[in-house]
Motif scaffolding. Structure first.
Motif, PDB file in Angstrom:
ATOM      1  N   ARG A  38     -18.348   8.854-113.594  1.00 53.28           N
ATOM      2  CA  ARG A  38     -18.583  10.264-113.856  1.00 53.28           C
ATOM      3  C   ARG A  38     -17.410  11.098-113.366  1.00 53.28           C
ATOM      4  NH1 ARG A  38     -21.113   8.512-117.059  1.00 53.28           N
ATOM      5  NH2 ARG A  38     -23.241   7.849-116.893  1.00 53.28           N
ATOM      6  N   HIS A  56     -20.324  16.140-108.368  1.00 56.56           N
ATOM      7  CA  HIS A  56     -20.291  17.046-109.515  1.00 56.56           C
ATOM      8  C   HIS A  56     -21.431  18.060-109.412  1.00 56.56           C
ATOM      9  CE1 HIS A  56     -19.943  18.694-113.483  1.00 56.56           C
ATOM     10  NE2 HIS A  56     -21.245  18.531-113.583  1.00 56.56           N
ATOM     11  N   ASN A  68     -15.609  14.430-111.804  1.00 58.90           N
ATOM     12  CA  ASN A  68     -15.960  15.369-110.737  1.00 58.90           C
ATOM     13  C   ASN A  68     -15.583  16.787-111.149  1.00 58.90           C
ATOM     14  OD1 ASN A  68     -17.012  16.040-108.287  1.00 58.90           O
ATOM     15  ND2 ASN A  68     -15.188  15.516-107.105  1.00 58.90           N
ATOM     16  N   LYS A  83     -23.854  16.717-117.542  1.00 54.07           N
ATOM     17  CA  LYS A  83     -23.534  15.533-116.745  1.00 54.07           C
ATOM     18  C   LYS A  83     -24.695  15.169-115.820  1.00 54.07           C
ATOM     19  CE  LYS A  83     -18.590  16.107-116.982  1.00 54.07           C
ATOM     20  NZ  LYS A  83     -17.346  16.244-116.271  1.00 54.07           N
ATOM     21  N   PHE A  84     -25.327  16.173-115.224  1.00 56.73           N
ATOM     22  CA  PHE A  84     -26.479  15.909-114.355  1.00 56.73           C
ATOM     23  C   PHE A  84     -27.634  15.351-115.177  1.00 56.73           C
ATOM     24  CE2 PHE A  84     -30.285  17.089-111.905  1.00 56.73           C
ATOM     25  CZ  PHE A  84     -29.967  16.514-110.687  1.00 56.73           C
ATOM     26  N   GLY A 138     -21.615  11.642-109.261  1.00 58.27           N
ATOM     27  CA  GLY A 138     -22.642  12.522-109.828  1.00 58.27           C
ATOM     28  C   GLY A 138     -23.101  13.580-108.841  1.00 58.27           C
ATOM     29  N   LEU A 156     -27.014  11.790-115.864  1.00 61.59           N
ATOM     30  CA  LEU A 156     -27.319  11.002-114.668  1.00 61.59           C
ATOM     31  C   LEU A 156     -28.822  10.783-114.540  1.00 61.59           C
ATOM     32  CD1 LEU A 156     -25.850   9.702-112.252  1.00 61.59           C
ATOM     33  CD2 LEU A 156     -26.176  11.826-111.010  1.00 61.59           C
TER      34      LEU A 156
END
Length: 149
Positions: free
Chosen positions: A142, A102, A144, A116-117, A99, A120
């Protein structure tokens, strides 16, 4: 070997040696003047304690495993349980690493715009990613890869 020599050879401060003795992890065999004297196996015993601490065992758990009679009595079931806990910690750290990697390369204008963040963040808020002692971890790793916007 007196306490100063044990401290020097092991790298464990004398105060910690005294504390370990109070906790029953080690035993002195006598005194030389005011200094405690330890038996020949003290360095091996301290190595076992260090290994237990590095693996995340509590001092009470280590005390049970190093044995009062000087001979280790290591509980294999406890070792397997600790190994499982380490696996969980490793999975959590991998998810966090992925995470963070990324987030470092995400092309979204703001991290808060990155799906994606945000996922997270949601996992952190829900407790799926916890601090030390967590046994709940996200099942999926997750990616990358960069976000698109």
């Amino acid at each position: 070997m007196d306490i100063a020599e044990v401290a020097k050879r092991s790298g464990v401060p004398a105060s910690t040696l005294r504390f370990y003795e109070e906790k029953g992890l080690i035993n002195s065999v006598g005194r030389q003047g005011l200094r405690r004297v330890f038996g020949v196996n003290i360095l091996e015993r301290l190595a076992l304690i260090a290994l237990g601490r590095a693996a995340g065992f509590s001092l009470d758990e280590i005390a049970q495993m190093v044995g009062a009679n000087g001979s280790p009595n290591i509980d294999r079931e406890l070792l397997a349980k600790k190994a499982d806990e380490l696996d969980s910690t490793i999975q959590k750290l991998i998810a966090m690493r992925d995470g963070l990697r990324h987030a470092a390369v995400c092309s979204a204008p703001s991290h808060m715009e990155c799906p994606k963040f945000r996922r997270l963040l949601g996992l952190a808020v829900s407790g799926a990613i916890k601090s030390e002692g967590s046994d709940q971890l996200p099942k999926r790793r997750r990616s990358n890869k960069h976000c698109s916007g």
